[in-house]
Design a protein around this motif. Structure first.
Motif, PDB file in Angstrom:
ATOM      1  N   GLU A 131     118.491  40.613  49.992  1.00 44.02           N
ATOM      2  CA  GLU A 131     117.424  40.083  49.143  1.00 44.02           C
ATOM      3  C   GLU A 131     116.125  40.859  49.355  1.00 44.02           C
ATOM      4  OE1 GLU A 131     116.811  35.719  47.749  1.00 44.02           O
ATOM      5  OE2 GLU A 131     115.765  35.921  49.672  1.00 44.02           O
ATOM      6  N   ASN A 132     115.817  41.184  50.613  1.00 40.11           N
ATOM      7  CA  ASN A 132     114.615  41.981  50.905  1.00 40.11           C
ATOM      8  C   ASN A 132     114.694  43.347  50.228  1.00 40.11           C
ATOM      9  OD1 ASN A 132     113.583  39.936  52.510  1.00 40.11           O
ATOM     10  ND2 ASN A 132     114.329  40.818  54.421  1.00 40.11           N
ATOM     11  N   PHE A 133     115.890  43.930  50.225  1.00 38.31           N
ATOM     12  CA  PHE A 133     116.084  45.234  49.604  1.00 38.31           C
ATOM     13  C   PHE A 133     115.827  45.160  48.103  1.00 38.31           C
ATOM     14  CE2 PHE A 133     119.328  48.354  47.868  1.00 38.31           C
ATOM     15  CZ  PHE A 133     118.536  49.472  48.069  1.00 38.31           C
ATOM     16  N   VAL A 134     116.401  44.157  47.438  1.00 36.76           N
ATOM     17  CA  VAL A 134     116.217  44.000  45.996  1.00 36.76           C
ATOM     18  C   VAL A 134     114.739  43.735  45.671  1.00 36.76           C
ATOM     19  CG1 VAL A 134     116.786  42.566  43.998  1.00 36.76           C
ATOM     20  CG2 VAL A 134     118.582  43.210  45.622  1.00 36.76           C
ATOM     21  N   ASP A 135     114.089  42.899  46.478  1.00 36.14           N
ATOM     22  CA  ASP A 135     112.658  42.637  46.275  1.00 36.14           C
ATOM     23  C   ASP A 135     111.851  43.924  46.397  1.00 36.14           C
ATOM     24  OD1 ASP A 135     113.148  39.968  45.901  1.00 36.14           O
ATOM     25  OD2 ASP A 135     112.543  39.350  47.908  1.00 36.14           O
ATOM     26  N   SER A 136     112.207  44.751  47.384  1.00 33.28           N
ATOM     27  CA  SER A 136     111.484  46.005  47.605  1.00 33.28           C
ATOM     28  C   SER A 136     111.659  46.960  46.433  1.00 33.28           C
ATOM     29  CB  SER A 136     111.966  46.671  48.900  1.00 33.28           C
ATOM     30  OG  SER A 136     111.287  47.886  49.121  1.00 33.28           O
ATOM     31  N   LEU A 137     112.855  46.982  45.840  1.00 33.80           N
ATOM     32  CA  LEU A 137     113.097  47.854  44.687  1.00 33.80           C
ATOM     33  C   LEU A 137     112.171  47.506  43.529  1.00 33.80           C
ATOM     34  CD1 LEU A 137     117.015  47.989  44.669  1.00 33.80           C
ATOM     35  CD2 LEU A 137     115.455  49.846  45.273  1.00 33.80           C
ATOM     36  N   HIS A 138     111.844  46.233  43.374  1.00 34.01           N
ATOM     37  CA  HIS A 138     110.943  45.811  42.292  1.00 34.01           C
ATOM     38  C   HIS A 138     109.480  46.010  42.667  1.00 34.01           C
ATOM     39  CE1 HIS A 138     113.774  43.927  39.421  1.00 34.01           C
ATOM     40  NE2 HIS A 138     114.534  43.793  40.494  1.00 34.01           N
ATOM     41  N   LYS A 139     109.178  45.828  43.945  1.00 33.59           N
ATOM     42  CA  LYS A 139     107.779  45.823  44.390  1.00 33.59           C
ATOM     43  C   LYS A 139     107.242  47.224  44.676  1.00 33.59           C
ATOM     44  CE  LYS A 139     107.192  44.366  48.551  1.00 33.59           C
ATOM     45  NZ  LYS A 139     107.194  43.484  49.741  1.00 33.59           N
ATOM     46  N   ASN A 140     108.082  48.108  45.198  1.00 35.85           N
ATOM     47  CA  ASN A 140     107.627  49.430  45.643  1.00 35.85           C
ATOM     48  C   ASN A 140     108.076  50.541  44.705  1.00 35.85           C
ATOM     49  OD1 ASN A 140     106.387  48.812  48.380  1.00 35.85           O
ATOM     50  ND2 ASN A 140     108.410  47.905  48.658  1.00 35.85           N
ATOM     51  N   TYR A 141     107.427  51.683  44.862  1.00 35.38           N
ATOM     52  CA  TYR A 141     107.850  52.859  44.101  1.00 35.38           C
ATOM     53  C   TYR A 141     109.160  53.415  44.654  1.00 35.38           C
ATOM     54  CZ  TYR A 141     102.988  52.926  42.434  1.00 35.38           C
ATOM     55  OH  TYR A 141     101.782  52.596  41.885  1.00 35.38           O
ATOM     56  N   ILE A 142     109.232  53.520  45.979  1.00 37.15           N
ATOM     57  CA  ILE A 142     110.389  54.128  46.641  1.00 37.15           C
ATOM     58  C   ILE A 142     110.877  53.190  47.735  1.00 37.15           C
ATOM     59  CG2 ILE A 142     111.205  56.078  48.039  1.00 37.15           C
ATOM     60  CD1 ILE A 142     108.974  57.768  46.684  1.00 37.15           C
ATOM     61  N   THR A 143     112.174  52.917  47.740  1.00 36.10           N
ATOM     62  CA  THR A 143     112.780  52.087  48.782  1.00 36.10           C
ATOM     63  C   THR A 143     113.912  52.872  49.435  1.00 36.10           C
ATOM     64  OG1 THR A 143     112.262  50.040  47.600  1.00 36.10           O
ATOM     65  CG2 THR A 143     113.956  49.929  49.316  1.00 36.10           C
ATOM     66  N   ILE A 144     113.893  52.913  50.762  1.00 32.26           N
ATOM     67  CA  ILE A 144     114.944  53.589  51.523  1.00 32.26           C
ATOM     68  C   ILE A 144     115.771  52.518  52.227  1.00 32.26           C
ATOM     69  CG2 ILE A 144     115.455  55.278  53.332  1.00 32.26           C
ATOM     70  CD1 ILE A 144     112.669  56.488  52.804  1.00 32.26           C
TER      71      ILE A 144
END
Length: 335
Positions: A131-144
């Motif tokens: 869930e944190n990963f999916v949230d980061s994909l929406h919130k940030n430009y780049i997610t690793i």
């Protein structure tokens, strides 16, 4: 001491017990009790404290199940994930009535679905890290995303990208990965470059087919809404209005990752995933961990670290990963 716990939902009772009650020995070993199935109930036999822990555990499982929006896909993995989270800090089981069973954070349930597949099946995150990963994909430009095999890094990226393409947040989906695997090179494979690269991109195609179907994937590939190519094809481009996914990034060198990251254009999102324990390059050539370190604390860029508890493939995969980690020091010893 004997007590009985009755499950309100038949489906949950079947999931807890497993096919042919195959999961009961696992519960008995964990809880140190004897379990006897009766209808939708389990008769629990053991000492007073052991029986109380078992009752608290099954109550927690049922409470979590009632709150889940993904009941249709609820599996023993979800139960296992929940129960492992209520272990105390020493790795043992919580004492009856302890605060370990009362922590709100330990009864995690997914908030929202990520995407609805072409078959109408909703896709939900299965763990808090997912869930944190999916949230980061929406919130940030780049997610690793860093973590072992089977944690959903590639699939979640593609599901999120399909949703953003569906809602018009991005115009196209670009998927890439290095065409270097298992010490082999592309030269020995038959066919032109596309035919040589396709076997390495099979996991990406599989995820697309599951999310939007074979026909829609083929259509989008033909009109350019989806582009799949090896990372070498990214050089010199500016990728705007796109969701860009780099898979198997542990097999990229530092110059390749620098080149890829600097392709980022306007109104785009980028997901990079890799497993630092499965590097097929010569020792020291992988640039993934160096990139994560270099980009730390930059606004708009976030790294999500997955662990064994996030592995959503067959349970044996987690056992395999754990055993390799336990023996890693033996393999790294110099003769």
């Amino acid at each position: 001491m004997d007590e009985s716990f009755t499950f309100q939902e038949e489906s949950l009772y079947q999931t807890v017990c497993g096919i042919g009650d195959s999961k009961l020995p696992l519960w008995e070993s964990r809880l140190n009790v004897k379990l006897i199935p009766r209808g939708k109930s389990l008769i629990i036999q053991g000492s007073e404290d052991q029986v109380q822990v078992a009752l608290d555990t099954f109550h927690k499982v049922e409470e979590n199940f009632k709150r889940r929006p993904d009941k249709a896909d609820y599996s023993f993995f979800d139960i296992d994930y929940l129960v492992n989270k209520v272990k105390d800090s020493s790795g043992g089981w919580p004492t009856p009535g302890s605060s370990d069973f009362q922590k709100e954070g330990e009864t995690w349930t997914p908030r929202d679905k990520i995407f609805v597949t072409f078959k109408g099946k909703p896709i939900f995150p299965r763990t808090k890290n997912q869930e944190n990963f999916v949230d980061s994909l929406h919130k940030n430009y780049i997610t690793i995303a860093m973590g072992p095999a089977g944690t959903g890094k590639t699939f979640l990226s593609i599901a999120s990208a399909c949703r953003m393409m569906q809602t018009g947040e991005v115009d196209r989906l670009i998927l890439t990965r290095p065409a270097v695997e298992a010490g082999e090179n592309l030269g020995f494979l038959p066919g032109d470059l596309t035919q040589k690269v396709n076997p390495y991109l099979r996991p990406i195609y599989d995820a697309l087919h599951e999310c939007i179907g074979f026909e829609k994937t083929s259509e989008y590939l033909q009109v350019g809404k989806i582009e799949i190519a090896p990372i070498a094809f990214m050089r010199g481009r500016t990728l705007s209005h796109s969701f860009i996914i780099l898979d198997e990034a542990q097999n990229c060198t530092l110059p390749q990752l620098k080149m890829f990251l600097t392709r980022f254009g306007k109104n785009s999102k980028m997901a990079i995933s890799g497993d630092a324990t499965q590097i097929d390059l010569a020792h020291g050539r992988s640039g993934l961990e160096k990139t994560v370190y270099t980009l730390r604390n930059l606004n708009g860029i976030e790294t999500i670290f997955f662990g064994r508890e996030d592995i959503t493939r067959h349970p044996i995969v987690e056992s395999i990963v754990r055993r390799f980690e336990e023996n890693e020091s033996l393999f790294s010893k110099k003769p």
